[in-house]
Write an enzyme that holds these catalytic residues in place. Structure first.
Site, PDB file in Angstrom:
ATOM      1  N   ASP A   1      43.655  38.015 -24.702  1.00  0.00           N
ATOM      2  CA  ASP A   1      42.496  38.405 -23.919  1.00  0.00           C
ATOM      3  C   ASP A   1      41.237  38.316 -24.805  1.00  0.00           C
ATOM      4  O   ASP A   1      41.066  37.332 -25.523  1.00  0.00           O
ATOM      5  CB  ASP A   1      42.722  39.808 -23.334  1.00  0.00           C
ATOM      6  CG  ASP A   1      41.724  40.191 -22.264  1.00  0.00           C
ATOM      7  OD1 ASP A   1      41.944  39.845 -21.093  1.00  0.00           O
ATOM      8  OD2 ASP A   1      40.712  40.840 -22.599  1.00  0.00           O
TER       9      ASP A   1
ATOM     10  N   ASP B   1      50.841  35.468 -15.539  1.00  0.00           N
ATOM     11  CA  ASP B   1      49.450  35.876 -15.716  1.00  0.00           C
ATOM     12  C   ASP B   1      48.541  34.958 -14.907  1.00  0.00           C
ATOM     13  O   ASP B   1      48.322  33.806 -15.295  1.00  0.00           O
ATOM     14  CB  ASP B   1      49.056  35.837 -17.193  1.00  0.00           C
ATOM     15  CG  ASP B   1      47.603  36.257 -17.404  1.00  0.00           C
ATOM     16  OD1 ASP B   1      47.035  36.882 -16.492  1.00  0.00           O
ATOM     17  OD2 ASP B   1      47.043  35.959 -18.468  1.00  0.00           O
TER      18      ASP B   1
ATOM     19  N   HIS C   1      49.710  39.731 -17.695  1.00  0.00           N
ATOM     20  CA  HIS C   1      48.571  39.473 -18.575  1.00  0.00           C
ATOM     21  C   HIS C   1      48.715  40.231 -19.888  1.00  0.00           C
ATOM     22  O   HIS C   1      48.502  39.677 -20.965  1.00  0.00           O
ATOM     23  CB  HIS C   1      47.271  39.868 -17.875  1.00  0.00           C
ATOM     24  CG  HIS C   1      46.047  39.602 -18.689  1.00  0.00           C
ATOM     25  ND1 HIS C   1      45.640  38.321 -19.014  1.00  0.00           N
ATOM     26  CD2 HIS C   1      45.149  40.438 -19.264  1.00  0.00           C
ATOM     27  CE1 HIS C   1      44.531  38.380 -19.755  1.00  0.00           C
ATOM     28  NE2 HIS C   1      44.225  39.652 -19.916  1.00  0.00           N
TER      29      HIS C   1
END
Length: 298
Positions: A122, A248, A277
């Protein structure tokens, strides 16, 4: 500047690590900002740097630390400014992509970390890969998971939905957001641990701002800086491994550009692991083993 009370971090499940702190300068005001990080394992071992994203904090890596330390590694997991035990700023405009990169650059240089194995996911990738581009000699290898380095494009329906939710939901439920991004159901105590850094909405300005900073259109800030970073990464020949997850909607397929563009990714044993995710919550034992084996050359 806001600082989460320490008592909010007492008794969190699976999280019994000593805090470490380092100050960096806020470039706009010169005032010090405190960055929290975990530092476990032998001090003379090469560091494994675990970088989190949004809206999580280093709690995300609690199940990585034991196996990696037992395997002989030094594990360092910082909290980005605005998250975890690190300081938080009270205005959304205080947060920019470039300021995040500068804060973490100053922290990295201040600790004088070298021979680093980076694991990033991320925003840990959006910032972590910029650190690699700024200090390529400090990094020995990269493990890249569910992230990327956009340069004015690359949005997806999943990201567009997340952007809309993040900007319109009245109360920003950090713990439930993490839970929605996992394949397994987190316990109530784990969800509460992700909420711990945020006593109320005033502490969440960084979490609110992050989705708007992802440079997925040509008009976003940091497009030119990311293009320049890619030029460095396209010459990075040290080992690079991708470990994206199979569930994801935000980053699915993002490993292709990394494998194609970074020389060190060619010929590596790239893998897809089960998870959402926040794959760290879904596949921690597998990911810790992958990191260990990658470092040892398996």
């Amino acid at each position: 500047m806001l600082r989460t009370p320490e008592d909010r971090f007492i008794g969190l499940p699976g999280y019994d690590f000593a805090p470490h702190y380092a100050d960096v300068a806020d470039g706009a005001t010169g005032r010090p900002l405190r960055i929290h990080y975990l530092d476990e394992g032998p001090a003379d071992a090469a560091p494994v740097l675990l970088m989190h994203g949004e809206p999580s904090w280093c709690y995300l890596y609690r199940n990585f630390i034991g196996p990696l330390v037992d395997a002989g590694h030094r594990v360092i997991a910082p909290d980005l400014i605005g998250f975890g035990r690190s300081d938080k700023l009270g205005a959304r405009t205080d947060y920019t992509y470039e300021r995040h990169v500068q804060w973490m650059s100053d922290w990295l240089v201040g600790l004088d970390l070298n021979t680093i194995t980076l694991f990033c996911q991320d925003w840990g990738g959006l910032i972590g890969l910029r650190l690699v581009a700024a200090f390529p000699d400090r990094f020995a290898r990269l493990v890249i998971a569910n992230t990327g380095l956009p340069t004015g494009s690359g949005s997806s329906p999943g990201f567009d939905q997340w952007l809309q939710i993040s900007q319109t939901i009245p109360n920003f439920p950090a713990g439930n957001i993490v839970n929605m991004g996992t394949s397994r159901e987190l316990t109530a105590a784990e969800i509460a641990a992700y909420d711990a850094p945020f006593p109320d909405e005033t502490y969440k300005e960084g979490a609110r701002q992050f989705p708007t900073l992802v440079p997925v259109t040509p008009g976003h800030g940091s497009v030119s800086e990311n293009i320049a970073a890619w030029q460095v990464l396209e010459a990075f020949a040290k080992p690079v491994l991708t470990c994206f997850s199979d569930n994801d909607p935000v980053t699915k397929g993002g490993e292709a550009a990394i494998i194609a563009r970074i020389p060190g990714a060619r010929g590596q044993a790239h893998t897809i692991v089960p998870g959402g995710h926040f794959l760290q919550e879904d596949a921690a034992p597998q990911l810790a083993a992958i990191i260990d084996q990658f470092i040892k050359g398996a």
